[in-house]
Design a protein around this motif. Structure first.
Motif, mmCIF file in Angstrom:
data_model
loop_
_atom_site.group_PDB
_atom_site.id
_atom_site.type_symbol
_atom_site.label_atom_id
_atom_site.label_comp_id
_atom_site.label_asym_id
_atom_site.label_seq_id
_atom_site.Cartn_x
_atom_site.Cartn_y
_atom_site.Cartn_z
ATOM 1 N N GLY A 72 0.820 -1.212 0.000
ATOM 2 C CA GLY A 72 0.000 0.000 0.000
ATOM 3 C C GLY A 72 0.848 1.254 0.000
ATOM 4 N N MET A 73 1.932 1.257 0.761
ATOM 5 C CA MET A 73 2.845 2.404 0.753
ATOM 6 C C MET A 73 3.555 2.529 -0.585
ATOM 7 N N ILE A 74 3.969 1.413 -1.149
ATOM 8 C CA ILE A 74 4.643 1.440 -2.442
ATOM 9 C C ILE A 74 3.721 2.014 -3.513
ATOM 10 N N GLU A 75 2.444 1.649 -3.481
ATOM 11 C CA GLU A 75 1.490 2.179 -4.458
ATOM 12 C C GLU A 75 1.412 3.701 -4.378
ATOM 13 N N ILE A 76 1.379 4.221 -3.154
ATOM 14 C CA ILE A 76 1.347 5.681 -2.992
ATOM 15 C C ILE A 76 2.626 6.308 -3.526
ATOM 16 N N LEU A 77 3.772 5.726 -3.194
ATOM 17 C CA LEU A 77 5.056 6.272 -3.632
ATOM 18 C C LEU A 77 5.206 6.215 -5.153
ATOM 19 N N HIS A 78 4.603 5.242 -5.788
ATOM 20 C CA HIS A 78 4.645 5.150 -7.250
ATOM 21 C C HIS A 78 3.901 6.310 -7.913
ATOM 22 N N GLU A 79 2.972 6.935 -7.198
ATOM 23 C CA GLU A 79 2.170 8.006 -7.786
ATOM 24 C C GLU A 79 2.835 9.373 -7.699
ATOM 25 N N GLN A 80 4.023 9.433 -7.120
ATOM 26 C CA GLN A 80 4.761 10.697 -6.987
ATOM 27 C C GLN A 80 4.730 11.490 -8.290
ATOM 28 N N GLU A 81 4.353 12.780 -8.192
ATOM 29 C CA GLU A 81 4.211 13.606 -9.386
ATOM 30 C C GLU A 81 5.474 14.399 -9.740
ATOM 31 N N PHE A 82 6.410 14.527 -8.803
ATOM 32 C CA PHE A 82 7.642 15.273 -9.068
ATOM 33 C C PHE A 82 8.716 14.278 -9.513
ATOM 34 N N ARG A 83 9.037 14.296 -10.804
ATOM 35 C CA ARG A 83 9.822 13.200 -11.375
ATOM 36 C C ARG A 83 11.084 13.678 -12.096
ATOM 37 N N SER A 84 11.593 14.838 -11.715
ATOM 38 C CA SER A 84 12.782 15.373 -12.385
ATOM 39 C C SER A 84 14.079 14.946 -11.718
ATOM 40 N N GLY A 85 13.998 14.129 -10.655
ATOM 41 C CA GLY A 85 15.190 13.675 -9.963
ATOM 42 C C GLY A 85 15.590 12.274 -10.378
ATOM 43 N N ILE A 86 15.418 11.292 -9.490
ATOM 44 C CA ILE A 86 15.824 9.907 -9.776
ATOM 45 C C ILE A 86 15.238 9.379 -11.080
ATOM 46 N N PRO A 87 13.926 9.515 -11.331
ATOM 47 C CA PRO A 87 13.379 8.937 -12.572
ATOM 48 C C PRO A 87 13.981 9.516 -13.846
ATOM 49 N N ALA A 88 14.382 10.786 -13.803
ATOM 50 C CA ALA A 88 14.893 11.437 -15.017
ATOM 51 C C ALA A 88 16.227 10.863 -15.468
ATOM 52 N N SER A 137 17.990 19.476 -9.886
ATOM 53 C CA SER A 137 17.365 18.249 -10.396
ATOM 54 C C SER A 137 18.256 17.525 -11.396
ATOM 55 N N PRO A 138 18.910 18.234 -12.346
ATOM 56 C CA PRO A 138 19.824 17.527 -13.247
ATOM 57 C C PRO A 138 20.968 16.816 -12.525
ATOM 58 N N THR A 139 21.426 17.368 -11.411
ATOM 59 C CA THR A 139 22.499 16.717 -10.658
ATOM 60 C C THR A 139 21.994 15.428 -10.017
ATOM 61 N N ILE A 140 20.795 15.460 -9.447
ATOM 62 C CA ILE A 140 20.215 14.240 -8.877
ATOM 63 C C ILE A 140 19.976 13.211 -9.975
ATOM 64 N N ALA A 141 19.470 13.662 -11.113
ATOM 65 C CA ALA A 141 19.241 12.747 -12.238
ATOM 66 C C ALA A 141 20.550 12.129 -12.716
ATOM 67 N N ALA A 142 21.619 12.926 -12.746
ATOM 68 C CA ALA A 142 22.921 12.412 -13.180
ATOM 69 C C ALA A 142 23.456 11.378 -12.197
ATOM 70 N N ALA A 143 23.284 11.630 -10.902
ATOM 71 C CA ALA A 143 23.700 10.646 -9.898
ATOM 72 C C ALA A 143 22.882 9.371 -10.033
ATOM 73 N N SER A 144 21.592 9.514 -10.287
ATOM 74 C CA SER A 144 20.727 8.352 -10.504
ATOM 75 C C SER A 144 21.207 7.544 -11.705
#
Length: 294
Positions: free
Chosen positions: A206-222, A271-278
């Motif tokens: 249930g927690m994972i489902e909520i976390l999957h809905e995260q709308e701010f996606r310019s960090g790790i997902p990018a 955000s680009p720095t977090i994305a680059a680390a990801s």
């Protein structure tokens, strides 16, 4: 002094290569401080880059509140459909004086417009994570209490997450009462959820489902390929930008990663720095292969 990097690695690429890439990124980006922690559920590999350094938590502290909400549901004190009166007046952790969450400083207007009405606990938890509602956070924190929430963290031996006040408590902030996290602490918390050890498998999912809905996606997902799915929580204030989450890729178990950064005020490139680390973490764990090629 730089905290030593430690790793337990089954990866063909040496962990020193990942460390070197993160050091290069740190120098190139102008970030004041960068910390990364990783735990790969596929291989058991652990990687730490300044992972015990404390940072202001910003909105990543909402992961601790989410865990506490589900702990209360597990113990039968709350139901997801239980309703809570929405108000906008809270007590400062410094001296008990009242404060409000300003609407212009809240990322989610939906909870603000519900003041005077009621919302379900499950709805508030979702708004707290998905749109990072500060008002929802304080309502849930006030309902459960700091002592209870910190007790849940202690019960599961999660170090590196220090929950001391509600969000937007400016008086407490001015007097040095702040929520703090380390990259290690956030990975410990998210591992508990990713491994479905948080209360029951159903509640963990249930927690994972909520976390999957995260709308701010310019960090790790990018920084990841299009076929990656990320259950995560971001956090950003004037000098802080973080992202921590569980990364799901095809044909393998997920990995947990926390990327914490501290900046000079008004510095661009967060955000680009977090994305680059990801990206470099993903390349390290997958040997640089696209998952579709397996």
């Amino acid at each position: 002094m730089t905290t030593p990097v430690t790793t337990t690695s089954l990866n063909l690429e040496p962990a020193s290569s990942l460390r070197n890439k993160l050091e290069e990124l740190e120098q190139r980006s102008g970030v004041r401080a960068l910390a990364v922690a990783v735990h790969d559920l596929e291989t058991g590999e652990q990687f730490r880059y300044r992972a015990d350094r404390w940072f202001h938590a910003a909105s990543t502290i909402k992961l601790a509140v989410l865990l506490g909400v589900f702990a209360s549901i597990h113990r039968g004190k709350l139901l997801p459909q239980s309703r809570l009166h929405v108000r906008n007046r809270f007590r400062s952790a410094y001296d008990g004086s009242s404060f409000r969450v300003l609407s212009e400083r809240d990322a989610d207007s939906d909870v603000q417009t519900a003041v005077g009405k009621s919302m379900r606990i499950g709805e508030l938890a979702r708004h707290m994570i998905v749109r990072s509602s500060n008002l929802a956070t304080n309502l849930l924190l006030d309902l459960l209490g700091l002592e209870f929430l910190q007790g849940v963290l202690d019960e599961y031996h999660i170090g590196g997450v220090d929950l001391r006040r509600g969000v937007e408590d400016e008086l407490a902030f001015e007097h040095g009462i702040n929520n703090r996290v380390t990259a290690d602490g956030l990975v410990q918390l998210l591992r508990l959820i990713a491994e479905e050890r948080a209360f029951t498998p159903d509640l963990s999912r249930g927690m994972i489902e909520i976390l999957h809905e995260q709308e701010f996606r310019s960090g790790i997902p990018a920084g990841l390929p299009a076929n990656a799915r990320v259950a995560h929580k971001t956090g950003e204030i004037s000098t802080i930008a973080h992202d921590a989450g569980i990364v799901y890729l095809p044909k393998r178990k997920p990995y947990v990663v926390a990327i914490l950064t501290e900046w000079e005020p008004e510095t661009a490139g967060r955000s680009p720095t977090i994305a680059a680390a990801s990206y470099v973490v993903h390349q390290h764990l997958t040997h640089g292969r696209d998952d579709d090629d397996e």
